[in-house]
Design a protein around this motif. Sequence first.
Motif, mmCIF file in Angstrom:
data_model
loop_
_atom_site.group_PDB
_atom_site.id
_atom_site.type_symbol
_atom_site.label_atom_id
_atom_site.label_comp_id
_atom_site.label_asym_id
_atom_site.label_seq_id
_atom_site.Cartn_x
_atom_site.Cartn_y
_atom_site.Cartn_z
ATOM 1 N N ASN A 82 -11.289 -36.280 -10.841
ATOM 2 C CA ASN A 82 -9.949 -35.917 -10.610
ATOM 3 C C ASN A 82 -9.672 -34.405 -11.035
ATOM 4 O O ASN A 82 -9.539 -34.098 -12.319
ATOM 5 C CB ASN A 82 -9.212 -36.781 -11.503
ATOM 6 C CG ASN A 82 -7.802 -37.185 -10.782
ATOM 7 O OD1 ASN A 82 -7.650 -36.536 -9.906
ATOM 8 N ND2 ASN A 82 -6.906 -38.188 -11.297
ATOM 9 N N SER A 111 -2.718 -36.471 -10.305
ATOM 10 C CA SER A 111 -3.793 -37.050 -11.007
ATOM 11 C C SER A 111 -3.767 -38.595 -11.436
ATOM 12 O O SER A 111 -4.380 -39.327 -11.206
ATOM 13 C CB SER A 111 -4.118 -36.299 -12.472
ATOM 14 O OG SER A 111 -4.360 -35.042 -12.087
ATOM 15 N N ILE A 115 -5.985 -41.731 -9.657
ATOM 16 C CA ILE A 115 -6.654 -42.931 -10.849
ATOM 17 C C ILE A 115 -6.084 -44.305 -10.346
ATOM 18 O O ILE A 115 -6.911 -45.265 -9.818
ATOM 19 C CB ILE A 115 -6.105 -42.800 -12.090
ATOM 20 C CG1 ILE A 115 -6.960 -41.466 -12.662
ATOM 21 C CG2 ILE A 115 -6.373 -43.918 -12.828
ATOM 22 C CD1 ILE A 115 -6.657 -40.975 -13.873
ATOM 23 N N ILE A 130 -14.573 -42.535 -13.921
ATOM 24 C CA ILE A 130 -13.489 -41.498 -13.572
ATOM 25 C C ILE A 130 -13.960 -40.331 -14.758
ATOM 26 O O ILE A 130 -13.594 -40.682 -15.788
ATOM 27 C CB ILE A 130 -11.959 -42.087 -13.581
ATOM 28 C CG1 ILE A 130 -12.000 -43.033 -12.570
ATOM 29 C CG2 ILE A 130 -11.125 -40.883 -13.156
ATOM 30 C CD1 ILE A 130 -10.623 -43.817 -12.510
ATOM 31 N N GLN A 132 -11.591 -37.051 -15.536
ATOM 32 C CA GLN A 132 -10.455 -36.565 -15.373
ATOM 33 C C GLN A 132 -10.389 -35.019 -16.063
ATOM 34 O O GLN A 132 -10.669 -35.021 -17.160
ATOM 35 C CB GLN A 132 -9.195 -37.164 -16.171
ATOM 36 C CG GLN A 132 -7.870 -36.401 -16.267
ATOM 37 C CD GLN A 132 -7.422 -36.330 -14.723
ATOM 38 O OE1 GLN A 132 -7.150 -37.162 -13.968
ATOM 39 N NE2 GLN A 132 -7.072 -34.973 -14.507
ATOM 40 N N VAL A 159 -4.393 -41.201 -19.654
ATOM 41 C CA VAL A 159 -5.942 -41.625 -19.422
ATOM 42 C C VAL A 159 -6.176 -42.515 -20.907
ATOM 43 O O VAL A 159 -7.085 -43.637 -20.921
ATOM 44 C CB VAL A 159 -6.843 -40.541 -19.428
ATOM 45 C CG1 VAL A 159 -8.194 -40.794 -19.674
ATOM 46 C CG2 VAL A 159 -6.588 -39.837 -17.857
ATOM 47 N N ILE A 173 -13.345 -43.834 -18.234
ATOM 48 C CA ILE A 173 -12.366 -42.679 -18.123
ATOM 49 C C ILE A 173 -12.866 -41.822 -19.039
ATOM 50 O O ILE A 173 -12.683 -41.981 -20.389
ATOM 51 C CB ILE A 173 -11.047 -42.883 -17.823
ATOM 52 C CG1 ILE A 173 -10.728 -44.216 -16.845
ATOM 53 C CG2 ILE A 173 -10.486 -41.588 -17.034
ATOM 54 C CD1 ILE A 173 -9.240 -44.447 -16.824
#
Length: 276
Positions: A82, A111, A115, A130, A132, A159, A173
Amino acid sequence: MTQTWFITGTSSGFGRIITEKLLARGDLVAATLRKADALDDLKARYGDQLWVATLDVTDTPAVHAVIDRAFADLGRIDVVVNNAGYALCGAAEELESDAIRRQIDTNLIGSIEVIRAALPHLRAQDGGRILQVSSEGGQIAYPNFSLYHASKWGIEGFVESVSQEVASFGIEIALIEPGPARTAFGGGIVNAAPMEVYATTPAGQIRAGIAAGSFEIIGDPAKMAQAIIDCTDRATLPKRLALGSSSYAAIGAVLHGRLAELEANKAVTLSTDIDA
């Protein structure tokens, strides 16, 4: 082992560099970008190894549609990066309301929606990762960057929470926190019209220093991109990965100061509980 990646914001900066590195090592990349032809050179070289779609992450229905199509076309996607974003700069009073909304819509809501769109697919395939892309600015704050920091602090809180919600599904993440790097991100900076009253304030001094090239940028974008890729080789993703010595120093100083202030106010903090 070959992996399949989905990456936003691939026309320049970290997104472009990561895409180039992954393709060179043989991975499959689903790349999204706003400039439709920015990856034509890579598409010509790598063909079906590169899946490309235009996407503005502020278009929430498009975010979900593009991610759905990427999973449908490619099957399993191992890592979602992301990355799309930019920086709105200016003292808070100088910023226009429309510009504020655009910053939050891109860096934070965009963002979040990427997700959210990826999670059902990652659950269905029993896991995935993921990454970020945040910033050292997700833990620290400089004058002249208040809205950029608001977006990065916001996505870090999101997050932190979501990573706990989805851990049992095998979804990890990581927050990636680069410091200043010599990328083309300078083209991703939007400056508000300055007010003279702020010229001699910290906000004005920061922007004057940027304009004059007074701040040495020592972050190597190629090394940072490689570190981002390499963190997926770990058995467990780091919750946060700071990149660059300036990021390490700045985040460390702020965290130590925050802990010191917490301890300095301990007596007051503990005194506010209900009496036994």
